[in-house]
Design a protein around this motif. Structure first.
Motif, PDB file in Angstrom:
ATOM      1  N   LYS A 299       0.814  -1.223   0.000  1.00 22.36           N
ATOM      2  CA  LYS A 299       0.000   0.000   0.000  1.00 22.36           C
ATOM      3  C   LYS A 299       0.849   1.275   0.000  1.00 22.36           C
ATOM      4  O   LYS A 299       0.376   2.334  -0.428  1.00 22.36           O
ATOM      5  N   ASN A 300       2.086   1.170   0.525  1.00 20.06           N
ATOM      6  CA  ASN A 300       2.948   2.361   0.524  1.00 20.06           C
ATOM      7  C   ASN A 300       4.188   2.137  -0.343  1.00 20.06           C
ATOM      8  O   ASN A 300       5.244   2.717  -0.109  1.00 20.06           O
ATOM      9  N   GLU A 301       4.038   1.295  -1.375  1.00 18.87           N
ATOM     10  CA  GLU A 301       5.146   0.994  -2.266  1.00 18.87           C
ATOM     11  C   GLU A 301       4.709   1.094  -3.723  1.00 18.87           C
ATOM     12  O   GLU A 301       3.547   0.844  -4.058  1.00 18.87           O
ATOM     13  N   VAL A 302       5.661   1.451  -4.584  1.00 20.34           N
ATOM     14  CA  VAL A 302       5.435   1.430  -6.025  1.00 20.34           C
ATOM     15  C   VAL A 302       6.630   0.764  -6.696  1.00 20.34           C
ATOM     16  O   VAL A 302       7.728   0.753  -6.147  1.00 20.34           O
ATOM     17  N   ARG A 303       6.378   0.190  -7.868  1.00 20.04           N
ATOM     18  CA  ARG A 303       7.495  -0.285  -8.680  1.00 20.04           C
ATOM     19  C   ARG A 303       7.864   0.806  -9.666  1.00 20.04           C
ATOM     20  O   ARG A 303       6.993   1.401 -10.309  1.00 20.04           O
ATOM     21  N   ILE A 304       9.165   1.052  -9.779  1.00 26.03           N
ATOM     22  CA  ILE A 304       9.683   2.014 -10.737  1.00 26.03           C
ATOM     23  C   ILE A 304      10.633   1.288 -11.687  1.00 26.03           C
ATOM     24  O   ILE A 304      11.500   0.532 -11.256  1.00 26.03           O
ATOM     25  N   ALA A 305      10.437   1.519 -12.986  1.00 27.54           N
ATOM     26  CA  ALA A 305      11.333   0.971 -14.004  1.00 27.54           C
ATOM     27  C   ALA A 305      12.245   2.095 -14.491  1.00 27.54           C
ATOM     28  O   ALA A 305      11.766   3.129 -14.963  1.00 27.54           O
ATOM     29  N   TYR A 306      13.557   1.883 -14.366  1.00 30.45           N
ATOM     30  CA  TYR A 306      14.485   2.942 -14.792  1.00 30.45           C
ATOM     31  C   TYR A 306      14.929   2.686 -16.235  1.00 30.45           C
ATOM     32  O   TYR A 306      16.090   2.465 -16.553  1.00 30.45           O
ATOM     33  N   VAL A 307      13.935   2.762 -17.124  1.00 29.75           N
ATOM     34  CA  VAL A 307      14.161   2.502 -18.547  1.00 29.75           C
ATOM     35  C   VAL A 307      14.225   3.794 -19.367  1.00 29.75           C
ATOM     36  O   VAL A 307      14.223   3.748 -20.596  1.00 29.75           O
ATOM     37  N   LEU A 308      14.287   4.930 -18.690  1.00 23.26           N
ATOM     38  CA  LEU A 308      14.393   6.218 -19.381  1.00 23.26           C
ATOM     39  C   LEU A 308      15.832   6.710 -19.331  1.00 23.26           C
ATOM     40  O   LEU A 308      16.576   6.406 -18.389  1.00 23.26           O
ATOM     41  N   LYS A 309      16.220   7.493 -20.315  1.00 25.08           N
ATOM     42  CA  LYS A 309      17.558   8.080 -20.287  1.00 25.08           C
ATOM     43  C   LYS A 309      17.662   9.035 -19.098  1.00 25.08           C
ATOM     44  O   LYS A 309      16.652   9.547 -18.599  1.00 25.08           O
TER      45      LYS A 309
END
Length: 398
Positions: A366-376
């Motif tokens: 509930k207090n977490e997100v997944r982040i994908a570092y696929v951006l420059k």
């Protein structure tokens, strides 16, 4: 009016894609969206793959063998042997993406009502595949305070019942970026051997390991050769998500022959995709060196930027290109939607994946997100600044 199936009601919506309508509306408002929600690499696909498609000289785009083109399977077996995975081409079933490999593996090895144990956070589609196969995911929770390391073995063994048929891991892990150590894999191998369980190893991110860290394939573990089912994909390795080519690999002849029957039912894997995937095996090693260097830089920038934001904690991923981040928010689903519906900073916003969809245990994430570092990095810089500003004004900040 006819009603839909119980299976249709039970299958969960994608935590990654369910917010798409809100993103569409934000775009209609003219807002720039930084997509941190999906693992779509911006790294160019290798030229050898694109040229193979451009130079096709076929008169008919015909069905392939249900197990995949023999030429591709032979080349793929050579590739696996080159990285220490000793298999023959007959140990390989080419699938429509890694997704079909997972589904075929579960349906070949488990009966409806049986159980497979997996650490959570987990690849969100495991939940959906389990519904489709009529089986039950039994989660064992890993924690951000331990950087999502493998839970204690005793916690895994507690969950073994007469219905338990297997364990599934994603290594390196999607969504956490955790890379399982050789010692952790040996512990899992002992459980698989002692309890006669399948060990499904999803290794789609094998090539994304950082800081000199070693990837250990479950296929190299000794004493459980007939227990291991490798699940693989070219989507991330060669930045070829759209060609939908994966593989199920196992030395267990009964599993491979059973999975082939499911393959025959869907006729054959994508023909053009197999051509591109086979050509991709000739990708220069320099390509992977540069990709690793780029993702390492992105990871380092992102982790530092996130941990500078008050109330945020981001572990340092050892592999893949994801991390699960703890945020000072009341509800990550509400926060992700609010970012798209109500927030903008300099006419831009960010799209994240709520971590609730990466757990099987209700109430977690509930207090977490997944982040994908696929951006420059330039885009990541703007995205991190935008996220920091959002957290300052989010009405559900805690």
């Amino acid at each position: 009016m006819p009603t839909i199936s119980d299976r249709g009601r039970a299958i969960p919506a994608s935590p990654i894609r369910k917010l798409a309508p809100y993103a569409d509306e934000a775009r209609r408002k003219g807002r720039k969206i930084y997509h941190l929600n999906i693992g779509q690499p911006d790294i160019p696909t290798p030229d050898v793959a694109l040229n193979a498609i451009r130079n096709i000289d076929l008169k008919v785009l015909a069905y392939s063998h249900s197990a995949g083109n023999e030429s591709y399977r032979r080349r793929l077996a050579e590739f696996y042997r080159s990285i220490g995975i000793d298999v023959e081409y007959t140990d390989i079933l080419i699938t429509t993406g890694g997704s079909e490999a997972i589904l075929f593996g579960l349906m070949s090895c488990l009966n409806p009502g049986e159980e497979v144990i997996t650490p959570e956070p987990l690849y969100a589609n495991y939940n959906g595949f389990a519904v489709g196969a009529g089986i039950k995911i039994v989660p064992v929770t890993s924690y951000i305070t331990d950087d999502f390391a493998l839970p204690p073995i005793k916690e895994i063994e507690k969950r073994i019942t007469p219905k338990t048929k297997g364990i599934i891991i994603c290594n390196p892990n999607n969504p956490t970026g955790y890379l399982y150590s050789r010692e952790e894999l040996h512990l899992l191998a002992e459980i698989a051997r002692d309890h006669d369980l399948f060990l499904f190893s999803d290794e789609a991110y094998r090539d994304f390991c950082y800081d000199g860290a070693e990837h250990v394939s479950a296929m190299t573990l000794t004493g459980i050769e007939n227990n291991v089912v490798l699940l693989d994909s070219v989507s991330k390795r060669y930045s070829e998500c759209g060609i939908r080519i994966g593989a199920l690999v196992t030395r267990n002849r009964e599993v491979i022959s059973t999975a082939l029957k499911f393959g025959q039912a869907r006729l054959s894997p994508p023909g053009l995709g197999q051509i591109a995937a086979e050509a991709s095996i000739d990708t220069s090693p320099d390509y992977f060196i540069e990709v690793n260097r780029e993702y390492t830089a992105r990871r380092n920038f992102m982790v530092e930027a996130l941990n500078k934001i008050p109330g945020v904690y981001c572990p340092k991923p050892k592999g893949a290109f994801y991390t699960v981040v703890k945020l000072p928010v009341d509800d990550s689903d509400k926060f992700a939607r609010w970012l798209l519906e109500e927030f903008e900073f300099n006419n831009q916003t960010v799209m994240v994946a709520p971590a609730t969809g990466f757990y099987s245990t209700s109430g977690l994430g509930k207090n977490e997100v997944r982040i994908a570092y696929v951006l420059k990095i330039e885009d990541l810089k703007n995205a991190m600044e935008t996220l920091a500003e959002a957290l300052k004004v989010y009405p559900g900040r805690v």
